[in-house]
Design a protein around this motif. Structure first.
Motif, PDB file in Angstrom:
ATOM      1  N   SER A 225     -20.842 -10.171  -4.149  1.00  0.00           N
ATOM      2  CA  SER A 225     -19.887 -11.214  -3.795  1.00  0.00           C
ATOM      3  C   SER A 225     -18.649 -10.538  -3.225  1.00  0.00           C
ATOM      4  N   ALA A 226     -17.967 -11.233  -2.323  1.00  0.00           N
ATOM      5  CA  ALA A 226     -16.768 -10.673  -1.699  1.00  0.00           C
ATOM      6  C   ALA A 226     -15.631 -11.679  -1.780  1.00  0.00           C
ATOM      7  N   SER A 227     -14.545 -11.264  -2.387  1.00  0.00           N
ATOM      8  CA  SER A 227     -13.348 -12.088  -2.518  1.00  0.00           C
ATOM      9  C   SER A 227     -12.490 -11.937  -1.262  1.00  0.00           C
ATOM     10  N   PRO A 228     -12.167 -13.046  -0.588  1.00  0.00           N
ATOM     11  CA  PRO A 228     -11.327 -12.943   0.602  1.00  0.00           C
ATOM     12  C   PRO A 228      -9.833 -12.887   0.293  1.00  0.00           C
ATOM     13  N   ASP A 229      -9.483 -13.060  -0.998  1.00  0.00           N
ATOM     14  CA  ASP A 229      -8.062 -13.171  -1.366  1.00  0.00           C
ATOM     15  C   ASP A 229      -7.646 -12.137  -2.415  1.00  0.00           C
ATOM     16  N   ALA A 230      -8.030 -10.899  -2.169  1.00  0.00           N
ATOM     17  CA  ALA A 230      -7.639  -9.762  -3.009  1.00  0.00           C
ATOM     18  C   ALA A 230      -8.092  -9.884  -4.461  1.00  0.00           C
ATOM     19  N   GLY A 231      -9.226 -10.538  -4.697  1.00  0.00           N
ATOM     20  CA  GLY A 231      -9.787 -10.601  -6.040  1.00  0.00           C
ATOM     21  C   GLY A 231      -9.347 -11.786  -6.879  1.00  0.00           C
ATOM     22  N   ARG A 232      -8.620 -12.724  -6.307  1.00  0.00           N
ATOM     23  CA  ARG A 232      -8.197 -13.895  -7.087  1.00  0.00           C
ATOM     24  C   ARG A 232      -9.351 -14.870  -7.293  1.00  0.00           C
ATOM     25  N   THR A 233     -10.218 -15.002  -6.292  1.00  0.00           N
ATOM     26  CA  THR A 233     -11.385 -15.888  -6.397  1.00  0.00           C
ATOM     27  C   THR A 233     -12.582 -15.186  -5.760  1.00  0.00           C
ATOM     28  N   PHE A 234     -13.776 -15.551  -6.229  1.00  0.00           N
ATOM     29  CA  PHE A 234     -15.014 -15.009  -5.683  1.00  0.00           C
ATOM     30  C   PHE A 234     -15.994 -16.151  -5.417  1.00  0.00           C
ATOM     31  N   PRO A 235     -16.623 -16.183  -4.239  1.00  0.00           N
ATOM     32  CA  PRO A 235     -17.660 -17.176  -3.999  1.00  0.00           C
ATOM     33  C   PRO A 235     -18.901 -16.856  -4.829  1.00  0.00           C
ATOM     34  N   ALA A 236     -19.823 -17.803  -4.903  1.00  0.00           N
ATOM     35  CA  ALA A 236     -21.070 -17.588  -5.652  1.00  0.00           C
ATOM     36  C   ALA A 236     -21.761 -16.331  -5.141  1.00  0.00           C
ATOM     37  N   PRO A 237     -22.255 -15.485  -6.056  1.00  0.00           N
ATOM     38  CA  PRO A 237     -22.904 -14.238  -5.625  1.00  0.00           C
ATOM     39  C   PRO A 237     -24.254 -14.490  -4.966  1.00  0.00           C
ATOM     40  N   GLN A 238     -24.632 -13.541  -4.137  1.00  0.00           N
ATOM     41  CA  GLN A 238     -25.944 -13.548  -3.496  1.00  0.00           C
ATOM     42  C   GLN A 238     -26.779 -12.431  -4.097  1.00  0.00           C
ATOM     43  N   ILE A 239     -28.074 -12.674  -4.267  1.00  0.00           N
ATOM     44  CA  ILE A 239     -28.973 -11.602  -4.699  1.00  0.00           C
ATOM     45  C   ILE A 239     -29.369 -10.831  -3.442  1.00  0.00           C
ATOM     46  N   ILE A 240     -29.057  -9.539  -3.421  1.00  0.00           N
ATOM     47  CA  ILE A 240     -29.279  -8.732  -2.224  1.00  0.00           C
ATOM     48  C   ILE A 240     -30.420  -7.731  -2.371  1.00  0.00           C
TER      49      ILE A 240
END
Length: 88
Positions: free
Chosen positions: A57-72
């Motif tokens: 998962s990648a947070s676009p706001d410096a770690g304040r929020t994270f979108p749902a993770p993807q299985i890679i």
């Protein structure tokens, strides 16, 4: 941390996959930051009908929020040790 590691914002959960380990897992998470984007990857044997594997998962706001993770790790045999590198 916005001050070089002297203080830190409150901890947050990047994801809630409900994996419970009765012991010490040997494959820990990894993190890489590029500007304001914080990338996280980790292995989980999640419960609730979710698939085990390496998540990202990648947070676009410096770690304040994270979108749902993807299985890679789909299609990779025994993937459980994530690693990341940043190339600029």
């Amino acid at each position: 941390s916005a001050d070089g590691g002297k203080t830190f914002a409150p901890a947050i959960n990047a994801a809630r996959d409900n994996w419970v380990v009765s012991g010490c897992p040997h494959s820990g998470p990894v993190m890489a930051a590029v500007g304001e984007t914080v990338h996280l990857s980790w292995y989980s044997e999640a419960t609730g009908g979710k698939t085990m594997g390496v998540r990202w998962s990648a947070s676009p706001d410096a770690g304040r929020t994270f979108p749902a993770p993807q299985i890679i790790s789909r299609g990779t045999l025994d993937a459980n040790h994530p690693w990341m590198a940043v190339s600029l």
